[in-house]
Scaffold this motif. Sequence first.
Motif, PDB file in Angstrom:
ATOM      1  N   ALA A   1       9.609 -10.192   5.067  1.00 30.84           N
ATOM      2  CA  ALA A   1      10.857  -9.555   4.631  1.00 30.84           C
ATOM      3  C   ALA A   1      11.581 -10.459   3.640  1.00 30.84           C
ATOM      4  N   MET A   2      11.612 -11.753   3.947  1.00 33.74           N
ATOM      5  CA  MET A   2      12.308 -12.699   3.071  1.00 33.74           C
ATOM      6  C   MET A   2      11.678 -12.672   1.686  1.00 33.74           C
ATOM      7  N   GLU A   3      10.352 -12.664   1.641  1.00 37.42           N
ATOM      8  CA  GLU A   3       9.661 -12.662   0.341  1.00 37.42           C
ATOM      9  C   GLU A   3      10.027 -11.403  -0.454  1.00 37.42           C
ATOM     10  N   MET A   4      10.024 -10.261   0.238  1.00 37.66           N
ATOM     11  CA  MET A   4      10.346  -9.015  -0.476  1.00 37.66           C
ATOM     12  C   MET A   4      11.791  -8.991  -0.957  1.00 37.66           C
ATOM     13  N   VAL A   5      12.708  -9.447  -0.087  1.00 42.55           N
ATOM     14  CA  VAL A   5      14.140  -9.368  -0.428  1.00 42.55           C
ATOM     15  C   VAL A   5      14.506 -10.399  -1.505  1.00 42.55           C
ATOM     16  N   LEU A   6      13.895 -11.576  -1.443  1.00 39.74           N
ATOM     17  CA  LEU A   6      14.260 -12.634  -2.403  1.00 39.74           C
ATOM     18  C   LEU A   6      13.532 -12.528  -3.744  1.00 39.74           C
ATOM     19  N   THR A   7      12.376 -11.873  -3.754  1.00 38.41           N
ATOM     20  CA  THR A   7      11.662 -11.745  -5.040  1.00 38.41           C
ATOM     21  C   THR A   7      11.720 -10.324  -5.586  1.00 38.41           C
ATOM     22  N   GLY A   8      12.033  -9.366  -4.726  1.00 39.84           N
ATOM     23  CA  GLY A   8      12.046  -7.972  -5.168  1.00 39.84           C
ATOM     24  C   GLY A   8      10.648  -7.380  -5.313  1.00 39.84           C
ATOM     25  N   LYS A   9       9.616  -8.146  -4.873  1.00 38.31           N
ATOM     26  CA  LYS A   9       8.238  -7.659  -5.028  1.00 38.31           C
ATOM     27  C   LYS A   9       7.984  -6.426  -4.169  1.00 38.31           C
ATOM     28  N   MET A  10       7.201  -5.510  -4.711  1.00 33.69           N
ATOM     29  CA  MET A  10       6.830  -4.317  -3.934  1.00 33.69           C
ATOM     30  C   MET A  10       5.565  -4.601  -3.127  1.00 33.69           C
ATOM     31  N   ILE A  11       5.390  -3.865  -2.037  1.00 31.86           N
ATOM     32  CA  ILE A  11       4.119  -3.930  -1.317  1.00 31.86           C
ATOM     33  C   ILE A  11       3.456  -2.553  -1.361  1.00 31.86           C
ATOM     34  N   THR A  12       2.125  -2.571  -1.244  1.00 27.20           N
ATOM     35  CA  THR A  12       1.375  -1.311  -1.295  1.00 27.20           C
ATOM     36  C   THR A  12       1.455  -0.621   0.063  1.00 27.20           C
ATOM     37  N   ALA A  13       0.983   0.621   0.076  1.00 26.70           N
ATOM     38  CA  ALA A  13       0.955   1.371   1.332  1.00 26.70           C
ATOM     39  C   ALA A  13       0.093   0.657   2.361  1.00 26.70           C
ATOM     40  N   GLU A  14      -1.062   0.131   1.921  1.00 27.69           N
ATOM     41  CA  GLU A  14      -1.959  -0.564   2.855  1.00 27.69           C
ATOM     42  C   GLU A  14      -1.284  -1.802   3.416  1.00 27.69           C
ATOM     43  N   GLU A  15      -0.604  -2.553   2.537  1.00 27.45           N
ATOM     44  CA  GLU A  15       0.096  -3.758   3.018  1.00 27.45           C
ATOM     45  C   GLU A  15       1.204  -3.368   4.002  1.00 27.45           C
ATOM     46  N   ALA A  16       1.903  -2.279   3.680  1.00 28.39           N
ATOM     47  CA  ALA A  16       2.977  -1.823   4.570  1.00 28.39           C
ATOM     48  C   ALA A  16       2.407  -1.401   5.924  1.00 28.39           C
ATOM     49  N   HIS A  17       1.225  -0.804   5.886  1.00 28.92           N
ATOM     50  CA  HIS A  17       0.586  -0.387   7.135  1.00 28.92           C
ATOM     51  C   HIS A  17       0.163  -1.594   7.951  1.00 28.92           C
ATOM     52  N   ALA A  18      -0.479  -2.562   7.271  1.00 26.88           N
ATOM     53  CA  ALA A  18      -0.938  -3.773   7.974  1.00 26.88           C
ATOM     54  C   ALA A  18       0.254  -4.526   8.566  1.00 26.88           C
ATOM     55  N   ALA A  19       1.396  -4.459   7.886  1.00 31.37           N
ATOM     56  CA  ALA A  19       2.581  -5.194   8.346  1.00 31.37           C
ATOM     57  C   ALA A  19       3.352  -4.451   9.446  1.00 31.37           C
ATOM     58  N   GLY A  20       2.987  -3.198   9.694  1.00 33.91           N
ATOM     59  CA  GLY A  20       3.657  -2.451  10.753  1.00 33.91           C
ATOM     60  C   GLY A  20       4.849  -1.628  10.287  1.00 33.91           C
ATOM     61  N   LEU A  21       4.988  -1.486   8.970  1.00 32.80           N
ATOM     62  CA  LEU A  21       6.130  -0.717   8.458  1.00 32.80           C
ATOM     63  C   LEU A  21       5.859   0.784   8.520  1.00 32.80           C
ATOM     64  N   VAL A  22       4.605   1.173   8.298  1.00 27.83           N
ATOM     65  CA  VAL A  22       4.306   2.610   8.256  1.00 27.83           C
ATOM     66  C   VAL A  22       3.293   2.974   9.338  1.00 27.83           C
ATOM     67  N   ASN A  23       3.329   4.236   9.734  1.00 30.59           N
ATOM     68  CA  ASN A  23       2.440   4.696  10.812  1.00 30.59           C
ATOM     69  C   ASN A  23       1.021   4.953  10.354  1.00 30.59           C
ATOM     70  N   MET A  24       0.879   5.535   9.158  1.00 30.11           N
ATOM     71  CA  MET A  24      -0.470   5.824   8.666  1.00 30.11           C
ATOM     72  C   MET A  24      -0.455   5.929   7.149  1.00 30.11           C
ATOM     73  N   VAL A  25      -1.626   5.686   6.580  1.00 27.28           N
ATOM     74  CA  VAL A  25      -1.803   5.826   5.125  1.00 27.28           C
ATOM     75  C   VAL A  25      -2.906   6.847   4.907  1.00 27.28           C
ATOM     76  N   VAL A  26      -2.641   7.820   4.056  1.00 27.52           N
ATOM     77  CA  VAL A  26      -3.618   8.893   3.829  1.00 27.52           C
ATOM     78  C   VAL A  26      -3.738   9.147   2.319  1.00 27.52           C
ATOM     79  N   PRO A  27      -4.826   9.764   1.889  1.00 25.75           N
ATOM     80  CA  PRO A  27      -4.932  10.107   0.471  1.00 25.75           C
ATOM     81  C   PRO A  27      -3.757  10.985   0.040  1.00 25.75           C
ATOM     82  N   ILE A  28      -3.408  10.851  -1.239  1.00 28.91           N
ATOM     83  CA  ILE A  28      -2.183  11.498  -1.733  1.00 28.91           C
ATOM     84  C   ILE A  28      -2.158  13.005  -1.444  1.00 28.91           C
ATOM     85  N   GLU A  29      -3.326  13.647  -1.537  1.00 26.15           N
ATOM     86  CA  GLU A  29      -3.315  15.116  -1.364  1.00 26.15           C
ATOM     87  C   GLU A  29      -2.978  15.537   0.071  1.00 26.15           C
TER      88      GLU A  29
END
Length: 257
Positions: free
Chosen positions: A155-183
């Motif tokens: 969280a500190m890295e994201m808030v202090l650098t403003g860097k974005m994370i991908t859906a996969e990274e968000a999933h691995a980090a526990g932010l999102v429940n699932m990642v699926v193809p866009i369609e």
Amino acid sequence: MPEHLIITKHEGHIATVQLNRPKVLNALNLGLMIELVDCLEQLDNDPDVRCIVIHGDERAFAAGADITEMADATVVDMIERDQFTRWDRIRRVKTPIIAAVSGFALGGGCELTMICDMIVASETARFGQPEINIGAMPGAGGTQRLTRAIGKARAMEMVLTGKMITAEEAHAAGLVNMVVPIEFYLESAMKLAREVASRPPISVRLAKEAVLKSFDAFLQDGLEFERKNFYLLFATDDKTEGMQAFVEKRKPEWKGK
Ligand code: CO8
């Protein structure tokens, strides 16, 4: 014809709410937030609605609060707008809310996904708190909810650098429940919503409330602290410079003032 800032649809016991400012990546201006929060409260009071899905479009869930509305705002303007009272009202919605995210979920947009109860992400989703790059900081719970969701270091890295994370990274980090193809991202969110809606509604609401209680211990203190610092930044030259630079599409020059 004025554009609808949000579009609501019903399917069985599910209500979907679409953020609808596609030209500005669904930036959350005051008008949209007023409509969104009123709508969520109405849906929450409708006994037929057992789960709500909030989404944007494929390019963006929401790229944050509308910077053009804040670029010239003073601390006093921000306090008078009293936007966080509206965000607190979302917190009180008892019906489960799922964020279906494709594309950008940044700043207030990322904070909106995190105030929801679950997040279904398309492979194209990008999460971030880039406020630091416009001389601001998260104000609608980002420092608190992101830290609880993915831990201090990330969280500190994201808030202090403003860097974005991908859906996969968000999933691995526990932010999102699932990642699926866009369609499938909307349909997957609907499927999850249908599952929730098929459970006993009173149990669901009380269980949601109880999960949030565990999660929200000390949250109020953290939110109030974050708000104070967010407002403070509206007294700095760097905030004006950062937001003006965004509006004028140029690189900001920080003075540390
Ligand atoms: N506000 C206003 N307009 C925006 C925003 C925004 N947050 N994001 C994008 N837009 C507009 C752009 O200005 C552009 O408009 P135009 O076509 O008229 O030039 C249009 O949307 C498309 O955007 P881009 O051309 O920039 O698209 P790109 O694909 O090149 O870039 C990005 C996409 C990376 C998402 C880029 O638009 C960007 O960096 N946006 C800003 C992201 C940001 O900083 N978000 C944080 C905002 S501050 C915030 O959210 C604080 C929340 C605090 C609590 C809320 C209550 C107060």
